[in-house]
Motif scaffolding. Structure first.
Motif, PDB file in Angstrom:
ATOM      1  N   THR A 102       0.130  36.781  33.896  1.00 53.17           N
ATOM      2  CA  THR A 102      -0.886  37.232  34.844  1.00 53.17           C
ATOM      3  C   THR A 102      -0.767  38.724  35.143  1.00 53.17           C
ATOM      4  O   THR A 102       0.282  39.336  34.937  1.00 53.17           O
ATOM      5  CB  THR A 102      -0.794  36.455  36.183  1.00 53.17           C
ATOM      6  N   PHE A 103      -1.847  39.276  35.658  1.00 52.79           N
ATOM      7  CA  PHE A 103      -1.924  40.674  36.074  1.00 52.79           C
ATOM      8  C   PHE A 103      -2.231  40.721  37.570  1.00 52.79           C
ATOM      9  O   PHE A 103      -2.911  39.834  38.102  1.00 52.79           O
ATOM     10  CB  PHE A 103      -3.040  41.412  35.318  1.00 52.79           C
ATOM     11  N   TYR A 104      -1.752  41.777  38.209  1.00 54.08           N
ATOM     12  CA  TYR A 104      -2.096  41.976  39.622  1.00 54.08           C
ATOM     13  C   TYR A 104      -3.602  42.183  39.730  1.00 54.08           C
ATOM     14  O   TYR A 104      -4.194  42.977  39.008  1.00 54.08           O
ATOM     15  CB  TYR A 104      -1.356  43.192  40.196  1.00 54.08           C
ATOM     16  N   TYR A 105      -4.210  41.454  40.673  1.00 54.87           N
ATOM     17  CA  TYR A 105      -5.676  41.489  40.782  1.00 54.87           C
ATOM     18  C   TYR A 105      -6.094  41.067  42.189  1.00 54.87           C
ATOM     19  O   TYR A 105      -5.535  40.123  42.759  1.00 54.87           O
ATOM     20  CB  TYR A 105      -6.287  40.531  39.754  1.00 54.87           C
ATOM     21  N   VAL A 106      -7.065  41.770  42.736  1.00 53.64           N
ATOM     22  CA  VAL A 106      -7.599  41.428  44.053  1.00 53.64           C
ATOM     23  C   VAL A 106      -9.121  41.430  43.993  1.00 53.64           C
ATOM     24  O   VAL A 106      -9.727  42.348  43.432  1.00 53.64           O
ATOM     25  CB  VAL A 106      -7.140  42.442  45.131  1.00 53.64           C
ATOM     26  N   ASN A 107      -9.723  40.397  44.544  1.00 52.17           N
ATOM     27  CA  ASN A 107     -11.161  40.365  44.766  1.00 52.17           C
ATOM     28  C   ASN A 107     -11.390  39.906  46.204  1.00 52.17           C
ATOM     29  O   ASN A 107     -10.424  39.639  46.929  1.00 52.17           O
ATOM     30  CB  ASN A 107     -11.860  39.470  43.727  1.00 52.17           C
ATOM     31  N   PRO A 108     -12.614  39.831  46.678  1.00 53.93           N
ATOM     32  CA  PRO A 108     -12.835  39.472  48.094  1.00 53.93           C
ATOM     33  C   PRO A 108     -12.160  38.164  48.521  1.00 53.93           C
ATOM     34  O   PRO A 108     -11.644  38.057  49.632  1.00 53.93           O
ATOM     35  CB  PRO A 108     -14.362  39.374  48.189  1.00 53.93           C
ATOM     36  N   LYS A 109     -12.144  37.175  47.631  1.00 52.30           N
ATOM     37  CA  LYS A 109     -11.534  35.894  47.989  1.00 52.30           C
ATOM     38  C   LYS A 109     -10.008  36.000  48.055  1.00 52.30           C
ATOM     39  O   LYS A 109      -9.362  35.422  48.938  1.00 52.30           O
ATOM     40  CB  LYS A 109     -11.934  34.827  46.964  1.00 52.30           C
ATOM     41  N   LEU A 110      -9.426  36.750  47.128  1.00 51.70           N
ATOM     42  CA  LEU A 110      -7.971  36.895  47.094  1.00 51.70           C
ATOM     43  C   LEU A 110      -7.454  37.814  48.192  1.00 51.70           C
ATOM     44  O   LEU A 110      -6.302  37.713  48.609  1.00 51.70           O
ATOM     45  CB  LEU A 110      -7.524  37.433  45.732  1.00 51.70           C
ATOM     46  N   LYS A 111      -8.290  38.731  48.658  1.00 50.23           N
ATOM     47  CA  LYS A 111      -7.863  39.698  49.672  1.00 50.23           C
ATOM     48  C   LYS A 111      -7.390  39.007  50.942  1.00 50.23           C
ATOM     49  O   LYS A 111      -6.535  39.515  51.665  1.00 50.23           O
ATOM     50  CB  LYS A 111      -9.021  40.650  49.978  1.00 50.23           C
ATOM     51  N   ARG A 112      -7.916  37.810  51.194  1.00 47.97           N
ATOM     52  CA  ARG A 112      -7.541  37.070  52.400  1.00 47.97           C
ATOM     53  C   ARG A 112      -6.205  36.347  52.237  1.00 47.97           C
ATOM     54  O   ARG A 112      -5.677  35.806  53.204  1.00 47.97           O
ATOM     55  CB  ARG A 112      -8.634  36.055  52.750  1.00 47.97           C
ATOM     56  N   ARG A 113      -5.688  36.341  51.029  1.00 47.12           N
ATOM     57  CA  ARG A 113      -4.467  35.591  50.742  1.00 47.12           C
ATOM     58  C   ARG A 113      -3.235  36.501  50.710  1.00 47.12           C
ATOM     59  O   ARG A 113      -3.342  37.721  50.671  1.00 47.12           O
ATOM     60  CB  ARG A 113      -4.596  34.856  49.399  1.00 47.12           C
ATOM     61  N   ASN A 114      -2.075  35.847  50.657  1.00 47.00           N
ATOM     62  CA  ASN A 114      -0.800  36.551  50.528  1.00 47.00           C
ATOM     63  C   ASN A 114      -0.781  37.389  49.259  1.00 47.00           C
ATOM     64  O   ASN A 114      -1.406  37.034  48.255  1.00 47.00           O
ATOM     65  CB  ASN A 114       0.329  35.512  50.510  1.00 47.00           C
ATOM     66  N   LYS A 115      -0.024  38.482  49.272  1.00 47.96           N
ATOM     67  CA  LYS A 115       0.038  39.377  48.112  1.00 47.96           C
ATOM     68  C   LYS A 115       0.508  38.658  46.850  1.00 47.96           C
ATOM     69  O   LYS A 115       0.096  38.984  45.737  1.00 47.96           O
ATOM     70  CB  LYS A 115       0.953  40.563  48.415  1.00 47.96           C
ATOM     71  N   ASP A 116       1.388  37.666  47.005  1.00 46.60           N
ATOM     72  CA  ASP A 116       1.868  36.897  45.843  1.00 46.60           C
ATOM     73  C   ASP A 116       0.739  36.157  45.139  1.00 46.60           C
ATOM     74  O   ASP A 116       0.882  35.744  43.989  1.00 46.60           O
ATOM     75  CB  ASP A 116       2.941  35.885  46.274  1.00 46.60           C
ATOM     76  N   ASP A 117      -0.380  35.963  45.830  1.00 44.40           N
ATOM     77  CA  ASP A 117      -1.528  35.259  45.249  1.00 44.40           C
ATOM     78  C   ASP A 117      -2.511  36.189  44.541  1.00 44.40           C
ATOM     79  O   ASP A 117      -3.520  35.744  44.004  1.00 44.40           O
ATOM     80  CB  ASP A 117      -2.283  34.493  46.337  1.00 44.40           C
ATOM     81  N   HIS A 118      -2.240  37.479  44.563  1.00 42.76           N
ATOM     82  CA  HIS A 118      -3.160  38.451  43.960  1.00 42.76           C
ATOM     83  C   HIS A 118      -2.922  38.512  42.450  1.00 42.76           C
ATOM     84  O   HIS A 118      -2.192  39.359  41.956  1.00 42.76           O
ATOM     85  CB  HIS A 118      -2.963  39.833  44.592  1.00 42.76           C
ATOM     86  N   MET A 119      -3.559  37.625  41.714  1.00 43.24           N
ATOM     87  CA  MET A 119      -3.301  37.546  40.272  1.00 43.24           C
ATOM     88  C   MET A 119      -4.489  36.977  39.521  1.00 43.24           C
ATOM     89  O   MET A 119      -5.353  36.302  40.089  1.00 43.24           O
ATOM     90  CB  MET A 119      -2.076  36.668  39.998  1.00 43.24           C
ATOM     91  N   CYS A 120      -4.509  37.274  38.215  1.00 46.01           N
ATOM     92  CA  CYS A 120      -5.501  36.682  37.321  1.00 46.01           C
ATOM     93  C   CYS A 120      -4.944  36.697  35.904  1.00 46.01           C
ATOM     94  O   CYS A 120      -3.965  37.390  35.604  1.00 46.01           O
ATOM     95  CB  CYS A 120      -6.821  37.446  37.371  1.00 46.01           C
ATOM     96  N   LEU A 121      -5.562  35.932  35.043  1.00 47.98           N
ATOM     97  CA  LEU A 121      -5.276  35.947  33.608  1.00 47.98           C
ATOM     98  C   LEU A 121      -6.414  36.675  32.910  1.00 47.98           C
ATOM     99  O   LEU A 121      -7.574  36.565  33.319  1.00 47.98           O
ATOM    100  CB  LEU A 121      -5.166  34.518  33.068  1.00 47.98           C
ATOM    101  N   GLN A 122      -6.090  37.417  31.850  1.00 46.55           N
ATOM    102  CA  GLN A 122      -7.145  38.090  31.097  1.00 46.55           C
ATOM    103  C   GLN A 122      -6.819  38.063  29.597  1.00 46.55           C
ATOM    104  O   GLN A 122      -5.663  38.242  29.194  1.00 46.55           O
ATOM    105  CB  GLN A 122      -7.368  39.516  31.584  1.00 46.55           C
TER     106      GLN A 122
END
Length: 375
Positions: A163-183
């Motif tokens: 995974t890569f570090y990633y933030v979008n509006p939905k993830l912004k409300r979550r803990n930093k450890d949840d800021h991720m995506c696959l590409q």
């Protein structure tokens, strides 16, 4: 057509843009991204649109409905991967490492081998395993018939390592450890202690070079300024040369401190996490060692930043030398213990021995430095 060539064709059809790089199988190292021509600094070599990402937004709704809202994004993505029987991502999935290729990750090692990990690695592994156990507890209740632990753990490790570090509006409300995506394609970049710049915005990701690359040279990114212990636990490898490497001295320093000395260090926020890197020991270590060779008043002045510690530095350096020599003996003993173990997968034993030899090199470099300083 090889799997990585099929991935490339599929990714391009989805809007991924490669400039001057292409995936290629590297003997003994899997697949990497290689320069197809000379590349200049500041060139964007890969662009991945947001529509190609696998993130919290792409997890199928039936999976989300069955899982508690408290589950991590890591656990959610792993469940989505493990339960996906469609052909949508088949070409992408085909280039992922096999379950056997994760045998180098301590998360799947036998307990007798895990017990011989360096302290920092053991601490990281404890936290990592706790995360997995929490995620699996939620997923196993939601999908008891569809998934077993081995299959889920494989998907969980895929997410952990790709995974890569990633933030979008939905993830912004979550803990930093949840800021991720696959590409796709970007997850083929291997790690270097200095690599391309990775950036994202609402349109997607862009990977830009920070230096020139010759044709046929592997282009890499930096997963972060991580120690060998972190890379081993989180990714299952150790680098031959890592400028960010460091090691914890707690195992040799803490036993020398009395209960009262530990209390004093706790009171000023300096108990534990005593780090050695390629060039020196950290300030925390300097503070702790002065409790062993200075009076309490002198120690307190140093801890408070009033005294520069120059008068006591020679005695401190001698104690550091003693600690480093003890650590060297401990490393040698641990390597012997690892070599004596009978394990099914020899790679696990080899990577652990390699890590301990790196620690020996760090210790030796600092012993030489300290000896030269006082000659």
């Amino acid at each position: 057509m090889e799997a990585h060539e099929e991935l490339l064709a599929w990714a391009i059809s989805q809007g991924v843009k490669l400039t001057g790089i292409a995936p290629k199988r590297i003997p003994g190292r899997g697949i990497g991204l290689i320069a197809t021509r000379a590349i200049k600094p500041e060139e964007v070599v890969l662009e991945v649109p947001t529509s190609c990402l696998r993130s919290i937004d792409t997890v199928r709704k039936p999976i989300i409905r069955h899982l508690p809202k408290s589950i991590s994004v890591h656990g959610l993505l792993a469940a989505d991967l493990a339960l996906d029987a469609s052909s949508k991502y088949a070409v992408w999935n085909a280039i992922c490492p096999s379950p056997e290729e994760f045998n180098s990750m301590p998360l799947v090692w036998p307990k007798e081998l895990r017990a011989l990990l360096p302290l920092a690695a053991r601490n990281l592994l404890t936290k990592q395993e706790a995360k997995f156990v929490r995620d699996w507890a939620a997923v196993s209740v939601a999908f008891p018939q569809q998934l077993d632990e081995a299959r889920y753990k494989y998907a969980w490790m895929l997410v952990n390592t790709r995974t890569f570090y990633y933030v979008n509006p939905k993830l912004k409300r979550r803990n930093k450890d949840d800021h991720m995506c696959l590409q796709p394609v970007a997850d083929l970049f291997n790690h270097a202690d200095e690599g391309c710049n990775v950036a994202f915005d609402h349109e997607g990701f862009a990977i830009k070079t920070t230096r020139a690359y010759a044709r046929d040279e592997e282009v890499k990114i930096c997963y972060g300024r991580h120690s060998g212990d972190f890379l081993l636990v989180e990714y299952g490898f150790v680098m031959d040369d890592n400028r960010w490497d460091e090691f914890l001295l707690d195992d040799v320093l803490l036993p020398r401190l009395s209960a009262r000395q530990k209390e004093r260090l706790e009171e000023v926020g300096f108990l534990g996490k005593y780090v050695l890197d390629r060039e020196t020991v950290c300030y925390r270590t300097q503070v702790a060692i002065r409790l062993l060779c200075c009076g309490v008043r002198e120690w307190k002045r140093f801890a408070d930043g009033i005294d520069d510690g120059e008068r006591s530095q020679k005695g401190v350096d001698q104690l550091i030398l003693d600690l480093l020599r003890e650590q060297k003996r401990n490393a040698e003993k641990t390597i012997s213990e690892v070599e004596a173990l009978t394990v099914r997968d020899q790679l696990q034993r080899e990577v652990l021995i390699k890590r301990w030899r790196q620690i020996q090199d760090l210790v030796d470099a600092n012993i030489v430095r300290l000896q030269q300083n006082h000659n």
